[in-house]
Design a protein around this motif. Structure first.
Motif: not given
Lengths: 648, 648
Positions: A323-339, A341-350
């Motif tokens: 993929a070159t664009t990535f869906p916004r996802t919940g940071a907590q679901a990835l295992g990051l310290p977060a609420g 509602h905390t979003q993870l925004i991975a910047l697109p890769c051309p």
């Protein structure tokens, strides 16, 4: 910046406070012996302080009478204010060099304030931001649901339609009761819609934080952004824990070849980021649940790995990412310290070899708003090169190989403590003077040291234009080793490894290939657009590579075209700076997405012009010397000097 | 349907196969004694079979000579084909009643095929559907990412923009390799966008299932829908496990007053649905991971509870729910048996007391496509009433109270085994004949039995128009009990409880209030639109309540206006039928959302006309007899007959 005057050399230089006299001398091209890397053990860099206040570390390498006469070791001494010093004859590596070719100062990286001036003002919302709002109390005549009353209130302020997540809906009834309808929402905003992620009672809008993350292959760096104050409040960096599974992206892709491997690499990245997030949050007294978003800028492989998406397709032709664009996802679901509602925004890769780190850098450099024809370069294992302006962008990626990160070079190493990062070579004897990072005993040579070394050897007349050592060099520093001819950068007695640190002809060959790839990439981009190098109005050098990049020496090497040094801008960590900007502004996120979408990526492996350009660049500085008129002149002058010296 | 001819009464009736002769007699208004509810214990409903084939259960209540002469117990005997039977004099509760007032047949609920004819053809996609597609193989000249090649291929077929979930992105690289780019996607489609939820290798599009769920307060019913075949392949129902936390919605709201209570109620609903889902999947050999969507239709409280959203605001003025539309969510996250991509679509609820169950029913009934002015009624604890057509819809909800579900009535009970569901009362002696559900020994009286009982008492002249017993009734079946006057429906010796089953004057009062609320609701809707009852072209009765609803008796009661019985349609479980339709068609989902948004909800508690209408309706059938001309005529005729009987 204190000014250091070298009375013996009739020259002076201003250096940042805290720099040693040894580094000042090297920057001013004042010849000084130094073979231990600057840690005070070789005792060669003696200088005499004539006036001014200094700070110096006591050393047994100086006798009491010497100290009484003002002697110091340059590597252990810093100027507190302006100082005058003299280099005594015994500290010279050989004859004093000419200064005709000028002098350089360390590349000054843009300050955050300077970066800001290159950008439009940041107005509007952060991509995830809080908004305190008063919900109308329900009544028998206004029996709209809690959610409807809330979203209608929000929509009156932000024109787009607001949806609510299930989590926010679950929080809403209780939150609305806390303070008579006064609530604070965390909202994800895009141009076409908005989503309420979180609702809490009362007004907590004064606490809004985001974490900008540069997910580097080697190093992960984070900046905790206070979205209200609009500034970074804490910053930290750490090796990417994935390095235990391979130093470069290719070995990471291989390690991620199984589902377990992929999960492990993802987990390692998450753990590194988590550690840093926890650290900066603690430092700034921020609870991780107060983070509204993680904005990550990583190359395409790093981004895939972080999100547990297989990067396998990137490794082999036709080099296609999942993929070159990535869906916004919940940071907590990835295992990051977060609420929740905390979003993870991975910047697109051309493209496979052009990632969100470059996109972030392009944004941070202000290219999307610039009228100037800009060359953006980020050199690591890959050299990512982008050429364009606010209207169009073309890009390519050259597998420069790991030479500039110390890979594929016998005594190469990453830019870490003990790495030789600066080298000057006496043109007569070829004796090197070196400085290491943190002035530790030398352990190897990092990228900038390697560039210095090859350029200095070439300027000293020790190398053919092909990069081979000239035959019959009469110097104790060039010798036949096990691997052919080699140059001794550090002798065993001065090194931290107990062995000589050398640069072999094979190493130089690798560096030549790397620099040729980068120059060829730039050439292909320029010719694809039919522009000449002289039309390039600004060169933005991103990344740590730019820090001590010696523009003169890099041009002598022929890695970058000869462009007026005044047109160079050193961005520093553009990925982190870009991620920080994007965490603060939906508009910046829009721009990043636009940059990723508008960038035309040239796949060099199928580009017919690239191989020709590459082969032409496998010379010092290039097959076609007309492309490097200044270097040509410099070489002629050095030649003349050497002739002179011989006559003397 | 076998035809039963009662030679003694010169009447015949066709009944569904399997119905007992006793029920046939009651439906045909043939007077027969029956006091045990139809389980063969009282031995009163003797009949003589004159011709035709029957099936009868052996009983000791008949002597061998009787059996030889063709005697059977009507409650234990079914017609196999057409039969002629005679009711002997000893089986009559009193004088044979007149049949002048006609006869009724059980309300025929629309078959799925009949429902289909009321709807536009279902074309297009299901809200979540699979699509097999071939992804172009990547090449050096087409190095779009896997995701881009997939979404572009999908976009060529469905015009809107396709995004991918992180889960789908994670699955994509491996799936694309399984069968040379042939993959099957599960896609969520809306008019403006689509989202790829799941990707698997090869073509699995022949397996597509959804689960339609009617989340009733009392009963949860599910239908497993084969989206490819376009039909229900398995169905199941179960008490909502929440009943252990209260029988009605209000007690559920109270039980959900704490976070733990809310979590518990949500969990109970999820467990009930899970049990049913597992059961129907096993029955149809479907793996729960093959479910693409759960589509749930529930009232507003049930929907809040299922999604763990506090319904507290619904309970008290101003009766405001947390939400009326609900975000699509992952079924697995709620704890339902499902794949990671299985979506849960909770149908929107227009208001606190007008839920997704009614919306689904409106859709299933075809109201959004109907030109006819339609009255839609779903009577349970609440009477939900909707009036409108394809252009506009107004709705209200009357807290009818639990009377029609057997609550607030001394011997009331839900429509379960042993509930008296049909009653006929001899106009002379007031002796009741009853049938219970499943013909079990009577345990109480359910809604349809209560309606029958009040209407029959009124028709028999035992009740004043106010619903009070007439003074000085000379019948052993009306007596002074502990709670005032009461009517004995079942004597202790015939009941399954060991005690008399009675209907008290207080019970009748409760029923009067319930019917008055419904009638007043209908009146308010009609007058808000300025239409008369006669303008109502179709009455759609949804829900189990309609099953054995006796249109004549309900009109005598004054619960529904006098509308031509030919205009009545019995929808059956419209919630489930609607959820099924919506699970099969994005268009139906759009319509459901449109219905929810376009419905104007009248809050009766603030409606000035409602109280007047309600008080006027607290009579049998109504204060204003001119509204009920047929009932008025019937009453006059019954009066005449009683006069006759007295003269005889």
């Amino acid at each position: 910046m204190p000014k250091i005057t070298f009375t013996s050399d009739d020259t002076s230089i201003a250096v940042p406070a805290g720099e040693s006299l040894l580094r000042a001398a090297m920057l001013a091209d004042v010849a000084v012996s130094a073979s231990c890397g600057g840690n005070g053990t070789c005792g060669k860099c003696r200088m005499v302080v004539e006036s001014g206040e200094i700070e110096t570390t006591p050393t047994t390498r100086l006798s009491e009478p010497d100290r009484a006469r003002g002697y110091v070791l340059a590597c252990l001494t810093k100027a507190v204010g302006d100082v005058s010093v003299r280099v005594p004859p015994e500290s010279r590596p050989g004859a004093a060099p000419s200064h005709a070719h000028g002098r350089r100062i360390p590349n000054r990286v843009l300050t955050p304030e300077e970066r800001t001036t290159r950008l439009p003002p940041l107005t509007g919302w952060a991509p995830v931001s809080k908004q305190a709002i008063s919900i109308a109390l329900p009544s028998l005549t206004d029996n709209r649901s809690d959610a409807t009353r809330l979203t209608h209130a929000l929509e009156r302020m932000g024109a787009v339609r607001h949806m609510m997540t299930l989590d926010a809906l679950r929080e809403l009834p209780a939150a609305a009761r806390v303070a008579q309808g006064s609530v604070t929402t965390a909202v994800w905003r895009r141009p076409s819609h908005a989503q309420v992620l979180h609702v809490e009672g009362g007004d907590t809008a004064d606490r809004q934080f985001a974490l900008a993350v540069d997910v580097g292959t080697t190093t992960v760096e984070v900046a905790l952004v206070d979205l209200v104050a609009g500034k970074v409040v804490a910053q930290a960096a750490e090796y990417n824990a994935q390095v235990t599974r391979g130093e470069d992206v290719i070995s990471r892709v291989i390690a991620a070849g199984t589902p377990e491997g992929l999960a492990e690499l993802s987990d390692l990245a998450v753990r590194t980021i988590s550690k840093l997030a926890t650290r900066v949050c603690a430092e700034a007294n921020v609870h991780p649940e107060e983070l509204l978003a993680y904005v990550t800028a990583g190359n395409t492989v790093m981004t895939h790995l972080l999100l547990s998406i297989s990067p396998a397709g990137i490794r082999t032709a036709p080099y296609v990412p999942a993929a070159t664009t990535f869906p916004r996802t919940g940071a907590q679901a990835l295992g990051l310290p977060a609420g929740a509602h905390t979003q993870l925004i991975a910047l697109p890769c051309p493209a496979s070899w052009l990632g969100g780190d470059v996109v972030a850098g392009i944004v941070a450099a202000g290219v999307p708003w610039s009228d100037k024809l800009t060359l953006f370069i980020d050199v690591g294992t890959n050299g990512e090169i982008v050429l364009g302006n606010h209207e169009w962008l073309v890009a390519c990626s050259c597998s420069a190989g790991p030479a500039f990160e110390g890979g594929g070079v016998l005594h190469g190493m990453r830019a870490a403590e003990g790495a030789v990062e600066q080298i000057r070579i006496d043109p007569e004897t070829l004796q090197p003077s070196i400085i290491t990072i943190c002035c530790e005993r030398p352990l190897g040579i990092c990228g900038s040291g390697l560039i210095d070394c090859v350029a200095e050897l070439f300027l000293a007349g020790a190398l053919e234009r092909s990069g081979k050592f000239k035959p019959d060099l009469d110097s104790p520093w060039v010798r036949h080793g096990e691997r052919g001819l080699e140059y001794v950068v550090v002798r065993a007695e001065d090194s931290g490894t107990g062995s000589d640190i050398v640069l072999t002809e094979l190493d130089i060959e690798n560096l030549m290939r790397a620099k040729a790839a980068i120059f060829a990439g730039i050439s292909v981009l320029a010719s694809s657009l039919d522009v000449s190098f002289s039309a390039i109005e600004e060169v933005v050098v991103a990344g740590g590579f730019g820090h001590y990049l010696d523009l003169e020496r890099i041009t002598v090497l022929g890695m970058l075209p000869e462009i007026d040094p005044g047109r160079f801008t050193f961005l520093g960590n553009g990925s982190l700076a870009g991620a920080e900007l994007i965490s603060r502004s939906t508009e910046m996120l829009d721009v990043a997405e636009r940059v990723a979408a508008m960038t035309t990526y040239l796949e060099l492996s199928v580009n017919t012009g690239f191989m020709d350009a590459y082969i032409s660049a496998l010379f010092l500085p290039h097959t076609d010397l007309r492309l490097f008129p200044k270097t040509e002149a410099l070489l002629a002058e050095r030649e003349r000097e050497r002739g002179h010296g011989a006559v003397d």
